[in-house]
Design a protein around this motif. Structure first.
Motif, PDB file in Angstrom:
ATOM      1  N   LEU A 143       0.789  -1.179   0.029  1.00  0.00           N
ATOM      2  CA  LEU A 143       0.008  -0.008   0.095  1.00  0.00           C
ATOM      3  C   LEU A 143       0.830   1.296   0.002  1.00  0.00           C
ATOM      4  N   LEU A 144       1.996   1.344   0.826  1.00  0.00           N
ATOM      5  CA  LEU A 144       2.798   2.249   0.863  1.00  0.00           C
ATOM      6  C   LEU A 144       3.543   2.653  -0.358  1.00  0.00           C
ATOM      7  N   HIS A 145       3.944   1.610  -1.314  1.00  0.00           N
ATOM      8  CA  HIS A 145       4.437   1.595  -2.559  1.00  0.00           C
ATOM      9  C   HIS A 145       3.628   2.198  -3.412  1.00  0.00           C
ATOM     10  N   ILE A 146       2.372   1.797  -3.439  1.00  0.00           N
ATOM     11  CA  ILE A 146       1.326   2.345  -4.351  1.00  0.00           C
ATOM     12  C   ILE A 146       1.151   3.772  -4.158  1.00  0.00           C
ATOM     13  N   HIS A 194      -2.396   8.037  -4.467  1.00  0.00           N
ATOM     14  CA  HIS A 194      -3.634   7.453  -3.930  1.00  0.00           C
ATOM     15  C   HIS A 194      -3.645   5.925  -3.986  1.00  0.00           C
ATOM     16  N   ILE A 195      -4.615   5.518  -3.357  1.00  0.00           N
ATOM     17  CA  ILE A 195      -4.565   3.651  -3.728  1.00  0.00           C
ATOM     18  C   ILE A 195      -5.923   3.801  -4.604  1.00  0.00           C
ATOM     19  N   PRO A 196      -5.755   3.246  -5.717  1.00  0.00           N
ATOM     20  CA  PRO A 196      -7.032   2.937  -6.530  1.00  0.00           C
ATOM     21  C   PRO A 196      -7.959   1.906  -5.993  1.00  0.00           C
ATOM     22  N   GLU A 197      -9.259   2.249  -6.360  1.00  0.00           N
ATOM     23  CA  GLU A 197     -10.282   1.275  -5.950  1.00  0.00           C
ATOM     24  C   GLU A 197     -10.085  -0.171  -6.269  1.00  0.00           C
TER      25      GLU A 197
END
Length: 161
Positions: A43-46, A52-55
């Motif tokens: 999650l951190l890398h994304i 942001h973190i995609p749906e």
């Protein structure tokens, strides 16, 4: 690490994961917590790469935090719309009752014929007809027909015609 915001510039401390999770508006389940813990690095890398973190990531990894929150918000919005709509429908019905009562008075006095029933024939009503109506009938009528008064609280509380 300081430039990237991973470590506090003044105190040289990094954020504590559990304290970040504690800022959630609702209590998260143990399953959600474990899912986040196991996928935190990813999650951190994304987040670093995309901002942001995609749906799709949440869908793929079955993290339901955002979806549940969105569903709750959508439900509240829908409830508010339904409440506003039902209040509006009640106002419309109350206005119809008042119009029909005024039409009945006009018919009794011979100002209109049976074919001339409706709002467009209210011009034949006299001031004493309106004065004979109580607040129960006048409030919805005024709210439905006046540009000046848009809420019940904006109507005058006392007075006579």
């Amino acid at each position: 690490f300081i430039e990237g915001g991973y470590i506090d510039e003044d105190r040289h401390k990094y954020p504590v994961f559990d304290k970040i999770i504690a800022t959630c508006r609702r209590n998260i389940t143990k399953e959600e917590y474990e899912t986040i813990c196991t996928s935190f690095n990813q999650l951190l890398h994304i987040m670093i790469e995309e901002g942001h973190i995609p749906e799709e990531y949440f869908d793929h990894h079955q993290v339901h935090l955002r979806k549940q929150r969105l569903t709750q918000i959508q439900r509240k919005v829908r409830q508010k719309k339904e409440e506003a709509n039902s209040k509006h429908l009640m106002l419309v019905e109350a206005n119809k009752d008042t119009v029909s009562l005024l039409n009945k008075m006009c018919l009794e006095r011979g100002f209109i014929t049976e074919d001339e029933v409706g709002e467009k024939f209210l011009k034949h009503c006299t001031l004493d007809m309106f004065a004979s109506l109580g607040a129960k009938h006048l409030e919805p009528f005024i709210l439905a027909h006046s540009i000046e008064y848009k809420t019940k609280s904006s109507l005058l509380k006392k007075g006579t015609l």
